[in-house]
Design a protein around this motif. Structure first.
Motif, mmCIF file in Angstrom:
data_model
loop_
_atom_site.group_PDB
_atom_site.id
_atom_site.type_symbol
_atom_site.label_atom_id
_atom_site.label_comp_id
_atom_site.label_asym_id
_atom_site.label_seq_id
_atom_site.Cartn_x
_atom_site.Cartn_y
_atom_site.Cartn_z
ATOM 1 N N PHE A 33 0.848 -1.203 0.000
ATOM 2 C CA PHE A 33 0.000 0.000 0.000
ATOM 3 C C PHE A 33 0.881 1.250 0.000
ATOM 4 N N ILE A 45 -10.124 -0.206 -6.127
ATOM 5 C CA ILE A 45 -10.981 -1.010 -5.234
ATOM 6 C C ILE A 45 -12.397 -1.138 -5.804
ATOM 7 N N TYR A 52 -18.334 -3.283 -3.495
ATOM 8 C CA TYR A 52 -17.632 -2.386 -2.559
ATOM 9 C C TYR A 52 -18.444 -1.119 -2.211
ATOM 10 N N GLY A 77 -7.622 -0.484 9.353
ATOM 11 C CA GLY A 77 -7.165 -0.638 7.968
ATOM 12 C C GLY A 77 -7.991 0.294 7.114
ATOM 13 N N SER A 78 -7.941 1.587 7.489
ATOM 14 C CA SER A 78 -8.891 2.581 6.963
ATOM 15 C C SER A 78 -8.572 3.027 5.546
ATOM 16 N N VAL A 83 -14.768 4.154 4.748
ATOM 17 C CA VAL A 83 -15.671 3.684 5.811
ATOM 18 C C VAL A 83 -15.834 4.772 6.872
ATOM 19 N N ASP A 102 -4.351 2.964 10.171
ATOM 20 C CA ASP A 102 -3.724 2.286 9.032
ATOM 21 C C ASP A 102 -2.213 2.375 9.210
ATOM 22 N N SER A 104 -0.055 2.258 6.657
ATOM 23 C CA SER A 104 0.581 2.818 5.469
ATOM 24 C C SER A 104 0.624 4.342 5.595
ATOM 25 N N GLY A 133 -0.510 3.481 12.387
ATOM 26 C CA GLY A 133 -0.005 2.444 13.289
ATOM 27 C C GLY A 133 -0.518 1.076 12.918
ATOM 28 N N ILE A 135 -2.552 -2.204 13.601
ATOM 29 C CA ILE A 135 -3.749 -2.557 14.385
ATOM 30 C C ILE A 135 -3.463 -3.707 15.352
#
Ligand SMILES: Nc1ncnc2c1ncn2[C@@H]1O[C@H](C[S@+](CC[C@H]([NH3+])C(=O)[O-])CC(=O)[O-])[C@@H](O)[C@H]1O
Ligand SMILES: O=C(O)C(=O)Cc1ccccc1
Length: 259
Positions: A33, A45, A52, A77-78, A83, A102, A104, A133, A135
């Motif tokens: 990512f 995506i 999706y 994992g936003s 979301v 997330d 990345s 960070g 998860i």
């Protein structure tokens, strides 16, 4: 100047087309990512995951039913915060706030920009914090909604139960985990059929055979889907009391897991 489109009710996101795997690569690197993926991610995506947009929008609707006053809603994992934006648009419960996480740096940086855009377009949105960070290392606060929207499949299989147990421990009564994943199927014929239909979906969305093949090879070492049965058993082992599938389109599904 990049082109923008609206995918999260009014908020502008990059509409740069995904051509990352269009040219033959001598060696296909493992999928990551990184900045290149971030630039094309909204397009990638939508053209790769059947259902999706429906899942993201309805996740907000579901979340509004489970949100408890003065609690945290996690988006784990936003990515670019699709979301998180749906949660902020749909949830009206007093004292709720969203924490998006997330690992990345490229995703987190762009996610913060998009959320600033959402703040400038809408009033009375839930407060949000974006954390860069892992998860797996997160110190969970009491939560009413936890969304893992196509993230668990990127976590090492041997770490998945521990993560779900920690989520279960953080969930308040009346709350829920919403887990969306690509599925594997134990029945070989069912697996082959839905895999072929997913390839047809990608082809219909403009991906070439080469793009489809190179993407498959890029993700095979980093993304390990489970079957619905494995998800159910693991969630129950992690302490959830009930697992309810609410959406499936081809080999992609979303489940509600109740504490
Ligand atoms: N250990 C980890 N800790 C934190 N983040 C992680 C970790 N492992 C992977 N990620 C992050 O999880 C995200 C998975 S994409 C989620 C889509 C989003 N939910 C969406 O609804 O648009 C799914 C996909 O692209 O198929 C990426 O942004 C990773 O950096
Ligand atoms: O593209 C695929 O085949 C997928 O399974 C979904 C996906 C979507 C975005 C990044 C990685 C995997």
């Amino acid at each position: 100047m990049p082109a923008f489109s609206t995918y999260a009710a009014g908020t502008a996101v990059s509409k740069e087309p995904d051509r990352l795997f269009a040219q033959p690569l001598a060696q296909v690197p493992d999928f990551a990512f990184n900045e290149d993926v971030v630039r094309v991610f909204p397009d990638m995506i939508k053209r790769s995951v059947p259902g999706y947009p429906t899942i993201v929008e309805n996740l907000g609707v579901l979340a509004a039913q489970f949100a408890q006053p003065n609690s945290v809603l996690y988006d784990l994992g936003s990515s670019l915060g699709a979301v998180t934006q749906a949660l902020r648009r749909h949830v009206r419960t007093d004292g709720c706030r969203v924490i998006a996480v997330d690992n990345s740096a490229a995703m987190v940086e762009r996610c913060r920009e998009y959320l600033n855009g959402q703040d400038s377009m809408f009033q009375e949105l839930l407060p949000v914090e974006v954390i860069e960070g892992d998860i797996l290392a997160l110190d969970f606060q009491p939560a009413s909604v936890v969304a893992l929207n196509f993230t668990l499949q990127f976590i090492a299989p041997e770490q998945r139960t521990a993560l779900l147990s920690r989520i279960r421990q953080s969930l308040l009564p009346g709350g829920a985990l919403i887990l969306s994943e690509k599925l594997r199927f134990n029945d070989p014929e069912e697996h082959a059929l839905l895999t072929d239909l997913h390839v047809a979906f990608k082809r219909a969305n403009g991906y070439s055979e080469l793009e489809i093949a190179q993407k498959r090879s890029a993700i095979e070492n980093v993304m390990k889907p489970d079957s619905l049965e494995e998800h159910r058993e693991r969630l129950l082992a992690a302490g959830f009391s009930k697992v309810v599938p609410w959406f499936q389109c081809l080999n992609f599904a979303s489940l509600i897991a109740l504490p």
